[in-house]
Design an enzyme around this catalytic site. Structure first.
Site, short mmCIF file in Angstrom:
data_model
loop_
_atom_site.label_atom_id
_atom_site.label_comp_id
_atom_site.label_asym_id
_atom_site.label_seq_id
_atom_site.Cartn_x
_atom_site.Cartn_y
_atom_site.Cartn_z
N GLY A 171 -2.19 -7.39 11.45
CA GLY A 171 -1.64 -7.96 10.22
C GLY A 171 -1.04 -6.87 9.37
O GLY A 171 -1.33 -5.69 9.54
N GLY A 204 -0.86 -2.85 2.85
CA GLY A 204 -0.92 -1.95 3.99
C GLY A 204 -1.03 -2.74 5.28
O GLY A 204 -0.42 -3.80 5.43
N GLY A 211 1.00 -6.27 5.20
CA GLY A 211 1.40 -6.83 3.92
C GLY A 211 1.70 -5.74 2.92
O GLY A 211 1.76 -4.56 3.27
N GLY A 212 1.85 -6.15 1.65
CA GLY A 212 2.18 -5.18 0.62
C GLY A 212 1.09 -4.15 0.42
O GLY A 212 1.37 -3.03 -0.05
N ASP A 245 -8.66 -17.62 -6.69
CA ASP A 245 -7.45 -17.61 -5.84
C ASP A 245 -7.68 -18.43 -4.58
O ASP A 245 -7.40 -17.97 -3.47
CB ASP A 245 -7.06 -16.18 -5.50
CG ASP A 245 -5.61 -16.07 -5.05
OD1 ASP A 245 -4.81 -16.97 -5.39
OD2 ASP A 245 -5.26 -15.10 -4.35
#
Length: 955
Positions: free
Chosen positions: A641, A646, A643-644, A758
């Site tokens: 995986g 890492g 993402g922003g 969240d």
């Protein structure tokens, strides 16, 4: 070098004997081996003479260690195989130390004099070693509330002196073993009184051979497993039985008529199975207090005569059991009757409870039956629920009985009945019932089969408190008072009570007293009244002496050096001092490393305050090199995986455990607050529907989180079709239930409560059986002292954010409920909450037509849900989702109410809420296209500041 130096020091130390030493040298060596593997050992574990030095938790007889009792010490580490050297050991109690993990050493079977093995509420895992069967003196075997896997060892059948067998609340699988020729089994335990196997994953049938007339069992607790087949008639041979819990399994067939031979049974739980045939005849079981036969498939049956003859009955629960006919007045006159719950049956005619009803009667729940009239005589003023009966279609006197009851506050707390003058205590202390400020020892008492259902009856708890105090006084423990509060029933029908024990003559307990209190509760020395039935206790780590324990670490090496220096001369002295110097140098380097690590943590906060260092409870610190090795040097092949924040790598720890390593971009400290928050929160919450934090790394300017590996990705990927997994209606219900249970745990059982903030499909992960786990705690908030709400900066994700929270900036648990409602809608539509300018909540509101099949929502539903099949309970599901997204938080349900509603929907759909979703990944009905995606990628772990904070309103 570290281990070699330690070994040399120990060799020299134990070859030099002191004339005043009172401890056998083999026992000293074993205890020191254990000490080296553990953190947070008691502060006086120093020197080479545990018996003479009075080490906390160590009891000796004639220089030999005979007992180790160290409950609630905050111990961390694994149990050394060297424990086998304690050949005279009779009792080992390490309960309530969540930091103790790993497997039990096979060598434990060498402790042939052991009579008590008590490891309640730790984190031990792996199989229970078969060598347990060699402990022929064992009377107490309590391994409950751990993570043991594998089958129940048949060798336990060899323990002829076993009195107490508790393996509940683990992850045990396989069948219940019985003897077969040369192979032992549990049927051989004819002197055992307690079979506690609930909350595992046991399967297969309950063998008829398991029970016999020779047995003296009083508790058979097999609830919350996956047992199949019929209830064996041989159960009726064990006439000593007092509590039977077979509920929440997959049992089928007729209830054997031999059951009513059990005339000593006071609690009988057979609910949530698939039992068929006639409703069992319980005539003659005159001491029955609590009967729950709900949610089975019995034949349509007229009201049984025994309803009116069981004089000891406090609780009668028979929901969804096809009862029919008119209820007789006599059934309400049992003198101790508190609750009658017969909803969702075919009861008809006129309801008349008469004037001779029980003075204890608190609740009559007859919702969703066919009662056509009610005779209101004016004497009964407690809860009567008739919603969903024809009588509620009439106006008039019955109107007040035809609406849902209002939620009530917790009914009892000791401090509400104190007679002393209240005092204002420092923030880190609490006021006792005697109005003295102190540091209480805390934990939760779990009662597996209480005989009552009226949780608001304070007399029960006053009696229990007096009994607790009497037990503490009997053992001469310095206890001033105890406090019981917040009685609640969990989803498994266990009664939970918060317990606080306050010290006498001081504001805090010492380590010795805490170990004795813990042993009294773990060893079942305390005997509550029969009202409460079988119990277990899970204690919290006692933090009042944590500072002393930490300071003791630095004194161990000093003490060791003094002893060796005083005992040795000449060449031996030089040798020892040289080795001690090397050891001290090594320890200094380790200390400098820890200090540097803490400085790194405090650097996250501009104030450099030590309060910003994560408060860890069980999470392991990994070095950079450890994680580098586990991920094959962070190779691209191990990447699962990105993402922003890492990348995420699949890793394998030395013990074989698969993990997901979330690594920040090299040199980046973005998201430090969220990083610390997630470590602190996840390290103190433990639930099967929450992603487990294995540990973290803050080393060499690296910032990494290490999670359990969850193989089937996010719910978002599944709903979008990326994972290749197809979720039909029943699987979506299970995903909803698992997610709700995880959230309910955070709201109701975490201390203090936690608000996730969240909840979204990208933060719901699916394991190998498609059970859901709630993930990503970077935005979560602890309620702390704020009981009603927490004023905080608005954060969340567009489309899931509670509009009321945004407008008021006051965060409550109901904000999570709103987000969960959006998730429920996403789960059946597979649509993003906001898609092409359309808001899913508004779209549902304007489309719902309750006069049509499936509420007229066909066009909005995900075709993969199985629209061509019967979606049983669908309308109830939609009602629940819309209840969750009510505009006002006060109009929304709590998460515990959501859990109960989903369980009810699953029962309507013919599903067992406690069964696993799927047996293997091969049954999921889809392929992933050859490349497995992983849940920790993409925005699900993006702490780079990209969370939308905009106002969210339906358009």
């Amino acid at each position: 070098m570290d281990k070699k130096i330690q070994a040399c020091l120990l060799v020299v130390l134990f070859q030099i004997s002191f004339s005043g030493a009172q401890t056998n040298s083999n026992d000293v060596a074993a205890l020191n081996s254990i000490r080296l593997l553990w953190k947070n050992t008691p502060s006086n574990w120093e020197g080479s003479d545990p018996c003479g030095g009075g080490w906390v938790g160590i009891t000796c007889n004639n220089s030999r260690v005979v007992s180790i009792t160290l409950s609630s010490m905050g111990l961390k580490g694994q149990l050394s195989g060297d424990i086998q050297s304690l050949s005279e050991l009779q009792a080992l109690d390490l309960s309530y130390n969540k930091g103790l993990n790993g497997s039990l050493p096979v060598s434990i079977g060498s402790l042939t004099k052991l009579s008590n093995l008590i490891l309640v509420g730790c984190s031990f895992s792996g199989p229970i070693p078969d060598t347990i069967g060699s402990l022929k003196q064992l009377a107490f075997l309590s391994l409950n509330s751990n993570s043991f896997t594998g089958e129940i060892p048949p060798s336990i059948g060899n323990l002829s002196k076993l009195y107490w067998l508790d393996l509940a609340d683990n992850k045990l699988t396989g069948t219940i073993p019985v003897s077969n020729g040369s192979t032992p089994g549990l049927d051989m335990l004819i002197h055992t009184k307690h079979f506690h196997f609930g909350k595992n994953q046991l399967s297969g049938t309950i063998p008829p051979q398991l029970f016999s007339s020779e047995m003296i069992l009083i508790h058979v607790l097999f609830d919350n497993n996956q047992l199949t087949g019929s209830i064996p008639p041989t159960l009726g041979l064990v006439k000593t039985l007092e509590v039977v819990r077979l509920d929440r399994n997959l049992l089928s067939g007729h209830v054997p008529s031999s059951l009513n031979n059990l005339t000593s049974v006071s609690e009988l739980h057979l609910s949530n199975n698939t039992l068929t045939g006639p409703v069992p005849d319980l005539t003659g079981m005159d001491v029955l207090n609590y009967v729950d036969l709900s949610n089975n498939s019995f034949d349509a049956t007229d009201i049984p005569q025994w309803f009116s003859t069981l004089e000891s009955l406090t609780t009668l629960a028979m929901e969804y059991t096809q009862l029919k006919g008119q209820l007789p007045q006599a059934m309400f006159s049992a003198p101790q009757l508190q609750t009658v719950s017969l909803r969702n049956n075919r009861i008809n005619g006129t309801l008349d409870i008469g004037l001779n009803f029980s003075n204890e009667l608190e609740l009559i729940d007859l919702q969703k039956n066919f009662i056509s009239a009610f005779v209101e005589r004016g004497g009964y003023s407690n809860q009567l629920l008739l919603q969903g009966n024809p009588v509620c279609e009439e106006s008039g006197a019955t109107a007040k009985y035809c609406t849902l009851p209002q939620k009530t506050t917790p009914p009892y707390s000791t401090n509400t009945i104190s007679n002393c003058t209240p005092v204002l205590c420092p923030p880190d202390q609490k006021a006792s019932p005697n109005c003295k400020c102190a540091y209480p020892y805390m934990g939760i008492l779990y009662f597996r089969a209480p005989s009552f259902s009226d949780l608001g009856n304070s007399s029960y708890y006053v009696t229990l408190e007096k009994s607790l105090i009497a037990s503490f006084q009997t053992y001469q423990l310095p206890v001033d008072s105890v406090s019981l509060s917040d009685p609640t029933k969990d989803s498994d029908n266990y009664l939970e009570l918060d317990l606080e024990v306050f010290p006498s003559g001081s504001e805090r307990f010492n380590q010795s007293v805490i170990s004795k209190i813990g042993f009294m509760l773990s060893n079942q020395t305390f005997k509550p009244s029969k009202l409460f039935g079988p119990y277990f206790f899970i204690g919290s780590e006692y933090g009042a002496f944590a500072e002393t324990s930490i300071q003791s670490e630095s004194s161990k090496s000093v003490s060791l050096g003094v002893i060796i220096g005083a005992a040795c001369g000449g060449f031996v002295l030089v040798l020892v001092l040289t080795l001690a110097g090397l050891y001290a140098f090594h320890q200094k380097r380790r200390a400098e490393k820890v200090i540097a690590q803490n400085k790194s943590f405090s650097s996250w906060d501009p104030s450099k305050s030590s309060s910003s260092i994560p408060q860890l409870k069980g999470a392991r610190w990994f070095s950079y090199n450890e994680l580098k090795k586990s991920t094959n040097n962070f190779s691209e092949a191990n990447t699962i995986g990105s993402g922003g924040y890492g990348k995420v790598y699949k890793g394998t720890l030395p013990n074989g455990q698969l993990v997901a390593v979330k690594r920040a971009q090299q040199g980046s400290m973005q998201g430090g607050i969220e990083f610390k928050t997630e470590i602190e929160l996840l390290s103190r919450v433990h639930h099967k529907n929450l992603v487990s934090l294995v540990g973290f790394c803050f080393d060499q300017d690296e910032q990494m989180l290490v999670y359990e590996y969850v193989p089937n990705g996010t719910l978002k990927e599944t709903l979008s079709g990326k994972s290749g997994i197809r979720l039909d209606w029943t699987r979506r219900l299970r995903v909803a239930l698992c997610s709700a249970r995880g959230l309910a745990y955070l709201h109701d059982h975490a201390d203090p409560p936690i608000i996730h903030r969240d909840i979204k499909s990208n933060n719901i992960l699916l394991d190998e059986r498609l059970n859901a786990k709630v993930a990503d705690f970077g935005l979560s908030k602890s309620m702390g002292e704020e009981k009603d709400h927490l004023t905080t900066q608005v954060k969340g994700t567009m489309g899931y954010l509670d509009p009321e929270y945004y407008m008021s900036q006051q965060l409550t648990e109901k904000s999570d409920v709103y987000s969960f409602g959006v998730l429920l809608l996403e789960l059946i539509t597979a649509k993003k909450p906001i898609e092409r300018g359309r808001y899913i909540v508004r779209e549902m509101r304007i489309t719902i037509d309750k006069t049509k099949d499936l509420y007229g929502l066909h066009e909005l539903l995900d075709p993969a849900i199985g629209l061509g099949t019967s979606l049983k309970g669908f309308e109830k599901y939609v009602d629940l989702a819309m209840w969750c997204v009510e505009e006002s938080g006060t109009d929304r349900p709590t998460m515990s109410e959501v859990v109960k509603e989903i369980e009810s929907i699953m029962q309507i759909a013919g599903l067992n809420p406690n069964a696993e979703s799927a047996s293997t990944s091969a049954t999921y009905g889809g392929t992933s296209g050859g490349h497995s995606r992983h849940p920790y990628g993409h925005e699900s772990f993006d702490y780079s500041g990209g969370y939308p904070h905009a106002k969210v309103e339906p358009q």
